[in-house]
Design a protein around this motif. Structure first.
Motif, short mmCIF file in Angstrom:
data_model
loop_
_atom_site.label_atom_id
_atom_site.label_comp_id
_atom_site.label_asym_id
_atom_site.label_seq_id
_atom_site.Cartn_x
_atom_site.Cartn_y
_atom_site.Cartn_z
N ASN A 63 -13.11 -10.41 42.30
CA ASN A 63 -13.89 -11.71 42.02
C ASN A 63 -13.07 -12.85 41.81
N CYS A 64 -11.74 -12.59 41.62
CA CYS A 64 -10.90 -13.64 41.21
C CYS A 64 -10.83 -15.10 42.21
N GLU A 65 -10.78 -16.18 41.56
CA GLU A 65 -10.86 -17.20 42.18
C GLU A 65 -9.43 -17.58 43.26
N LYS A 66 -8.59 -16.99 42.79
CA LYS A 66 -7.03 -17.01 43.42
C LYS A 66 -7.13 -15.93 44.44
N CYS A 72 -5.48 -9.45 39.71
CA CYS A 72 -6.24 -10.97 39.28
C CYS A 72 -5.42 -11.80 38.58
N CYS A 73 -5.80 -12.86 38.57
CA CYS A 73 -4.81 -14.04 37.80
C CYS A 73 -4.95 -13.93 36.18
N ASP A 74 -6.31 -13.40 35.83
CA ASP A 74 -6.86 -13.45 34.47
C ASP A 74 -6.84 -14.71 33.71
N ALA A 75 -6.77 -15.81 34.57
CA ALA A 75 -7.02 -17.24 34.08
C ALA A 75 -8.08 -17.93 34.34
N CYS A 76 -8.43 -17.77 35.73
CA CYS A 76 -9.51 -18.46 36.18
C CYS A 76 -10.91 -18.37 35.85
N PRO A 77 -11.80 -19.22 35.76
CA PRO A 77 -13.14 -18.83 35.11
C PRO A 77 -13.75 -17.55 35.50
N ALA A 78 -13.58 -17.00 36.74
CA ALA A 78 -14.36 -15.77 37.15
C ALA A 78 -13.70 -14.65 36.09
N CYS A 79 -12.27 -14.66 36.13
CA CYS A 79 -11.54 -13.68 35.42
C CYS A 79 -11.89 -13.68 33.77
N ARG A 80 -12.03 -14.76 33.44
CA ARG A 80 -12.22 -15.00 31.99
C ARG A 80 -13.59 -14.59 31.91
#
Ligand SMILES: [Zn+2]
Length: 558
Positions: A63-66, A72-80
């Protein structure tokens, strides 16, 4: 303010941070990058191995926006949102507490709705999945029969064999393995450094071992030790904080067992039990100590090995250490199955201390090798059986006056071609394998003047005569004989050896010799050491008299 647990602080948030699960992580990362997904995944492995952690990372990667990407990026809103448990698209449920039909209905409804944004996935993480009710499995199966394209089920379980076959056949199964003790040690060392802690090498060894394959447990142990010891952490601090058995107790115990001192060894066990230590853990540490001693004995000192005093090493024999290791290993395994701890350890201690008294194997071999003249004279038949000589360390047994060993009388010239039987057996084996092996049980074969083939079988092996006499075996033997002799014999006869002689005559003397042999200290030692039995024997000339004639083999002495 209480400190945040290390296991939480250092919980992996991306695939790149996961320790020791290379193969499954690589497969999941590739699936995420290519968006080639199964509707359901089974993540299996022991408690604390990181199944739900990896499930959450997988959900983030999907689901990561990147994305789409491997990690995953673990920083985008979806990840958070997913990391903080407030994502609408990732639902976690614990099957241990939610197994009813209502949840299944909710699950089915939730699965039908598309995710909050296009291109995302609805990920259902079901922990302890093996505890789902039958109704829940049926509901899940309904969904998996026609899965909506946005649905991914991640079933985490410690007991994958309890997942119904109908579900398993529709899922991809990843079995996570425990990271090695060395991997955990390295990981703990890295984290200790980042936290400004200073553990000694021994402390790290103990912590990694206590983790028993779970990174989470290793970090919890480090938390515990830090609370007690502060920054500087040594082996003693780890032992105290985790309630591990003191090293001296393990050393004293192994040393006492090695010198055959049962009382001292049992006293150590008393102390360990009194201080409330786990006896199974103690057995495991004793096994570890024996292993270290055996390795040092066999290959000398190695880097990273625990220190061993030379005189301590000197007091053990390699074969003794191997035996101690065997007994401790068996005992530890039985303790793990929940056997009565103190009883099993007491018995193991007695067994191991009894071993210390036995004659070293080399000495025994030497005494056997020195031949009949070197043996201790066996006692007269009516006398009581003596105990085995129990000695340690070097001194050879008392021996008869030095004289060359008596020669065995030359064997009589065989009345038949000694090679006939082996050749027959070989030829028969080529025709029918088992007839070849039957023939090898025979004693001899000879050709009579009239061309008859006579095969003799020892009376004690009469059983094989019945096998050789079957029509099929007979036919194979006639064929084999035709090959070996260049023509089939007119007939084949099977005889029990000594059939014409008076059967009872030979009996007493041979039995007498075997009885005496079974009282021989060396033979007795062999019984004890190798669990041997006496099946038969041949008397040698010299102290025991002339060779005994053939006779029926007596029963084994035990
Ligand atoms: Zn992201």
């Amino acid at each position: 303010m209480p400190r945040r647990p290390l296991a939480r602080t250092y919980r992996p948030q991306r695939f790149a941070e996961v320790l020791g699960q290379e193969a499954p992580v690589r497969a999941l990362a590739a699936a995420s990058a290519r968006r080639e997904l199964a509707a359901a995944y089974i993540f299996s492995g022991t408690r604390g191995i990181g199944k739900t952690t990896i499930a959450r990372i997988f959900a983030k990667a999907l689901n990561c926006e990147k994305g789409p990407a491997e990690d995953c990026c673990d920083a985008c809103p979806a990840c958070r949102d997913i990391a903080e448990g407030r994502s609408l698209d990732v639902l976690e449920m614990d099957a241990a507490t939610h197994t009813g039909i209502d949840d299944v209905r909710e699950l089915r409804e939730a699965a039908q709705y598309p995710p909050s944004r296009k291109g995302r996935y609805r990920v259902f993480i079901i922990d302890e999945a093996h505890q789902l009710s039958q109704a829940a499995w049926n509901g899940l199966l309904k969904i998996l029969e026609e899965p909506p394209p946005w649905c991914v089920f991640l079933l985490c379980t410690t007991e994958p064999h309890k997942i119904p076959a109908t579900i398993e056949s529709r899922a991809l199964h990843f079995a996570f393995k425990s990271p090695s003790t060395a991997e955990i040690r390295e990981h703990l060392a890295r984290i200790a450094e980042r936290e400004g802690l200073e553990p000694t090498g021994e402390a790290l060894d103990l912590l990694a071992k206590a983790a028993q394959g779970s990174v989470r447990d290793g970090l919890s142990a480090l938390d515990q030790v830090r609370a007690l010891a502060g920054k500087a952490i040594d082996g003693a601090a780890v032992r105290e904080a985790l309630g591990l058995v003191p090293e001296e107790a393990v050393r004293d115990y192994v040393r006492a067992v090695g010198r055959g001192d049962a009382a001292a060894a049992l006293a150590v066990l008393d102390g360990v039990e009194r201080e409330g230590h786990d006896l199974r853990g103690f057995a495991a540490e004793a096994l570890e100590r024996v292993r270290a001693l055996a390795l040092a004995k066999a290959v000398g000192s190695r880097p990273g090995a625990p220190p061993i005093a030379p005189d301590e090493l000197e007091s053990f024999r390699v074969e003794q250490l191997v035996w101690l290791g065997k007994v401790l290993d068996e005992t530890e395994a039985r303790l793990r199955q929940g056997g009565p701890q103190r009883v099993l350890l007491d018995l193991a201690t007695i067994r191991m201390t009894a071993m210390a008294d036995l004659t070293p194997l080399e000495e025994l071999a030497q005494r056997i090798g020195s031949g009949p003249a070197g043996r201790q004279a066996p006692p007269a038949p009516p006398g009581p059986a003596p105990a085995s000589p129990r000695r340690r360390g070097g001194s050879p047994g008392p021996s008869a006056p030095a004289s060359p060993p008596p020669k065995r009388s030359a064997p009589q010239a065989p009345p038949d071609d000694a090679s006939l039987l082996p050749r027959l057996a070989e030829a028969a084996a080529a025709i029918t394998g088992r007839v070849g092996s039957f023939l090898r049980q025979a004693k001899s074969a000879r050709l009579e003047a009239d061309g008859r083939l006579v095969i003799s079988i020892a009376r004690s092996r009469a059983f094989w005569k019945t096998r050789l006499e079957t029509p099929a075996a007979r036919e194979a033997i006639v064929k084999a004989a035709a090959e070996v002799l260049g023509g089939a014999p007119p007939s084949v006869e099977f005889r029990l050896e000594g059939e014409t002689a008076e059967p009872g005559a030979a009996r007493p003397r041979n039995r007498d010799a075997l009885e005496r042999a079974s009282r021989d200290p060396i033979v007795r030692e062999l019984f004890e050491r190798f669990d041997a039995v006496l099946l038969g024997g041949e008397a040698l000339p010299g102290p025991e008299g002339p060779p005994a004639p053939d006779g029926p083999a007596p029963e084994a002495p035990r």
